[in-house]
Motif scaffolding. Structure first.
Motif, PDB file in Angstrom:
ATOM      1  N   ASN A   7       0.807  -1.219   0.000  1.00  0.00           N
ATOM      2  CA  ASN A   7       0.000   0.000   0.000  1.00  0.00           C
ATOM      3  C   ASN A   7       0.846   1.277   0.000  1.00  0.00           C
ATOM      4  OD1 ASN A   7      -2.632  -1.173  -0.085  1.00  0.00           O
ATOM      5  ND2 ASN A   7      -2.316  -1.793   2.035  1.00  0.00           N
ATOM      6  N   THR A   8       2.024   1.213  -0.632  1.00  0.00           N
ATOM      7  CA  THR A   8       2.915   2.368  -0.737  1.00  0.00           C
ATOM      8  C   THR A   8       3.530   2.396  -2.131  1.00  0.00           C
ATOM      9  OG1 THR A   8       3.511   2.219   1.592  1.00  0.00           O
ATOM     10  CG2 THR A   8       4.986   3.484   0.190  1.00  0.00           C
ATOM     11  N   VAL A   9       3.549   3.587  -2.741  1.00  0.00           N
ATOM     12  CA  VAL A   9       4.185   3.733  -4.041  1.00  0.00           C
ATOM     13  C   VAL A   9       4.743   5.151  -4.165  1.00  0.00           C
ATOM     14  CG1 VAL A   9       2.067   4.399  -5.252  1.00  0.00           C
ATOM     15  CG2 VAL A   9       3.920   3.361  -6.517  1.00  0.00           C
ATOM     16  N   ALA A  24       2.146   7.949  -2.779  1.00  0.00           N
ATOM     17  CA  ALA A  24       0.920   7.785  -2.006  1.00  0.00           C
ATOM     18  C   ALA A  24       1.054   6.563  -1.115  1.00  0.00           C
ATOM     19  CB  ALA A  24      -0.279   7.633  -2.928  1.00  0.00           C
ATOM     20  N   GLY A  25       0.313   6.564  -0.039  1.00  0.00           N
ATOM     21  CA  GLY A  25       0.304   5.432   0.872  1.00  0.00           C
ATOM     22  C   GLY A  25      -1.096   5.181   1.385  1.00  0.00           C
ATOM     23  N   GLY A  26      -1.443   3.923   1.526  1.00  0.00           N
ATOM     24  CA  GLY A  26      -2.750   3.535   2.014  1.00  0.00           C
ATOM     25  C   GLY A  26      -3.567   2.857   0.937  1.00  0.00           C
ATOM     26  N   PRO A  27      -4.520   2.027   1.328  1.00  0.00           N
ATOM     27  CA  PRO A  27      -5.375   1.331   0.354  1.00  0.00           C
ATOM     28  C   PRO A  27      -6.163   2.318  -0.508  1.00  0.00           C
ATOM     29  CG  PRO A  27      -5.668   0.426   2.562  1.00  0.00           C
ATOM     30  CD  PRO A  27      -4.845   1.676   2.696  1.00  0.00           C
ATOM     31  N   GLY A  28      -6.214   2.064  -1.809  1.00  0.00           N
ATOM     32  CA  GLY A  28      -6.986   2.896  -2.722  1.00  0.00           C
ATOM     33  C   GLY A  28      -6.395   4.250  -3.021  1.00  0.00           C
ATOM     34  N   GLN A  67      -1.714  -4.264  -2.763  1.00  0.00           N
ATOM     35  CA  GLN A  67      -1.363  -5.064  -1.594  1.00  0.00           C
ATOM     36  C   GLN A  67      -0.090  -5.853  -1.866  1.00  0.00           C
ATOM     37  OE1 GLN A  67      -4.795  -7.467  -0.800  1.00  0.00           O
ATOM     38  NE2 GLN A  67      -6.013  -5.739  -0.110  1.00  0.00           N
ATOM     39  N   ALA A  68       0.552  -6.273  -0.828  1.00  0.00           N
ATOM     40  CA  ALA A  68       1.734  -7.148  -0.899  1.00  0.00           C
ATOM     41  C   ALA A  68       2.864  -6.552  -1.733  1.00  0.00           C
ATOM     42  CB  ALA A  68       1.337  -8.533  -1.430  1.00  0.00           C
ATOM     43  N   GLY A  69       3.028  -5.221  -1.691  1.00  0.00           N
ATOM     44  CA  GLY A  69       4.145  -4.592  -2.364  1.00  0.00           C
ATOM     45  C   GLY A  69       3.999  -4.492  -3.872  1.00  0.00           C
ATOM     46  N   THR A  70       2.773  -4.413  -4.370  1.00  0.00           N
ATOM     47  CA  THR A  70       2.537  -4.277  -5.801  1.00  0.00           C
ATOM     48  C   THR A  70       2.000  -2.881  -6.105  1.00  0.00           C
ATOM     49  OG1 THR A  70       0.273  -5.117  -5.642  1.00  0.00           O
ATOM     50  CG2 THR A  70       2.027  -6.734  -6.036  1.00  0.00           C
TER      51      THR A  70
END
Length: 78
Positions: A7-9, A24-28, A67-70
């Motif tokens: 959940n981080t990119v 950005a960080g966090g789901p969605g 999720q999972a670093g994707t």
């Protein structure tokens, strides 16, 4: 991609003599970068469903957290 995790990119896009970066960080969450001949811009935050909209004379890049670093990458151009 300059950083990728659950959940981080973070990323940097280079175009001609300029560049644009976002993160950005966090789901969605994610960022949209618009590249044009006369410059670029980006915005980050909550993303809706689907691909980014086409814009005249531009390349639009959307990067979303996964999720999972994707990450999810969408690119559209006019």
């Amino acid at each position: 991609m300059t950083k990728l995790g659950p959940n981080t990119v973070e990323y940097t896009v280079k175009s001609g003599s300029g560049h644009s970066s976002g993160g950005a960080g966090g789901p969605g969450q994610g960022c949209i970068t618009v590249l044009r001949a006369n410059g670029s811009g980006n915005s980050c935050g909550a993303l809706g469903d689907g691909r980014p909209s086409r814009q005249p004379n531009a390349v639009v890049i959307q990067v979303a957290t996964g999720q999972a670093g994707t990450a999810i990458l969408d690119i559209v151009s006019d």
